[in-house]
Design an enzyme around this catalytic site. Structure first.
Site, PDB file in Angstrom:
ATOM      1  N   LYS A   1      42.707  28.857  39.682  1.00 19.97           N
ATOM      2  CA  LYS A   1      43.473  28.687  38.110  1.00 19.97           C
ATOM      3  C   LYS A   1      44.070  29.523  38.626  1.00 19.97           C
ATOM      4  CE  LYS A   1      42.893  31.279  34.437  1.00 19.97           C
ATOM      5  NZ  LYS A   1      42.422  32.183  33.863  1.00 19.97           N
TER       6      LYS A   1
ATOM      7  N   ASP B   1      41.839  27.002  31.493  1.00 18.69           N
ATOM      8  CA  ASP B   1      41.424  28.275  31.113  1.00 18.69           C
ATOM      9  C   ASP B   1      40.310  28.020  30.208  1.00 18.69           C
ATOM     10  OD1 ASP B   1      43.516  27.085  29.362  1.00 18.69           O
ATOM     11  OD2 ASP B   1      44.307  29.488  28.984  1.00 18.69           O
TER      12      ASP B   1
END
Length: 267
Positions: A177, A195
């Site tokens: 991420k 997320d």
């Protein structure tokens, strides 16, 4: 950080020793604690249990309409972490794990003016860094990672932040991420950083359903029209953060309300 009651009604394997686990020696310890409502004790079981709550993938025409509206409302969405270069962006994103962007920005307001390169960060040192970021969760471990990645950047990359996902993920404290955020925001690669907000609304709305973050990331890449790929994850993060919230989504204020299949819309 999953919505309260998201797994409500899903059986907790720890209560029944599913698949022979936990072993008998551990069962008394684990099962005597009352389970938190809607909570599954093992992260990987969250993924399996949530599949029942996934909406079906929306068709192309609906996806195009949704992102056309996002674009019309905010043509150039921006991330909310303050940064001045690739290094400060990398550090800010790494610090943001299990912390809010606002909290990170408060901490880095005094940090980045004096440590905006790997060399300056090393000169500041771990204890000096801790003094700036001690208001952020897990600050000691994060400080160690920032110092270690700074050492690697100086030693192996000439003090520059590398521009490939593999190289970024090889740095301490940098996962997929974080790497995708840096690739997207600094090098304008249409990488999708998933997320908890994106995971939630992707499954709630059918924009990008998936049982885990990798599947959701692939759903964005495969189903969001190409002209919207660059800003897709920013639109989704901001929509999840401010409109399609976990506990009480603001459906009345949602610009894609009529395109969303979510059944429990709020008034």
């Amino acid at each position: 950080k999953y919505p309260r009651g998201f797994l409500k009604g899903v059986e907790n394997p720890l209560e029944r020793g599913a698949g022979g686990w936990p072993p008998a020696s551990l069962q008394p310890t684990l099962t005597t604690l009352p389970p938190r409502p809607g909570f599954c004790a093992l992260p990987h079981l969250h993924r399996a249990a949530r599949t029942a709550d996934m909406a079906a993938q929306l068709p192309y025409a609906t996806m195009h309409d949704i992102f056309t509206r996002f674009h019309a409302a905010e043509p150039e969405p921006k991330g909310e972490l303050h940064h001045t270069n690739a290094f400060t962006l990398l550090v800010a994103v790494a610090l943001s794990a299990q912390a809010t962007d606002k909290g990170v920005n408060r901490a880095t307001a005094g940090l980045f003016p004096i440590a905006d390169t790997p060399e300056k960060m090393l000169a500041l040192g771990e204890e000096g860094l801790i003094e700036h970021i001690k208001t952020i969760g897990l600050y000691r471990n994060k400080a160690k990672n920032v110092i270690r990645l700074s050492e690697i950047l100086v030693r192996d990359y000439g003090g520059q932040v590398p521009s490939s996902r593999a190289a970024l993920q090889s740095l301490p404290g940098v996962g997929r991420k974080t790497a995708n955020v840096v690739l997207n925001m600094w090098w304008h690669v249409p990488a999708q950083a998933v997320d908890t907000h994106i995971f939630r609304i992707g499954n709630r709305t059918g924009i990008c359903p998936g049982k885990d973050v990798e599947t959701v990331e692939r759903a964005i890449e495969d189903n969001v029209p190409a002209e919207f790929q660059q800003h897709a994850h920013h639109w989704l993060i901001l929509h999840g953060r401010y409109i399609c919230t976990a506990r009480k989504p603001r459906c009345a204020d949602c610009l894609i309300n009529d395109l969303c299949p979510f059944e429990d819309k709020t008034a």
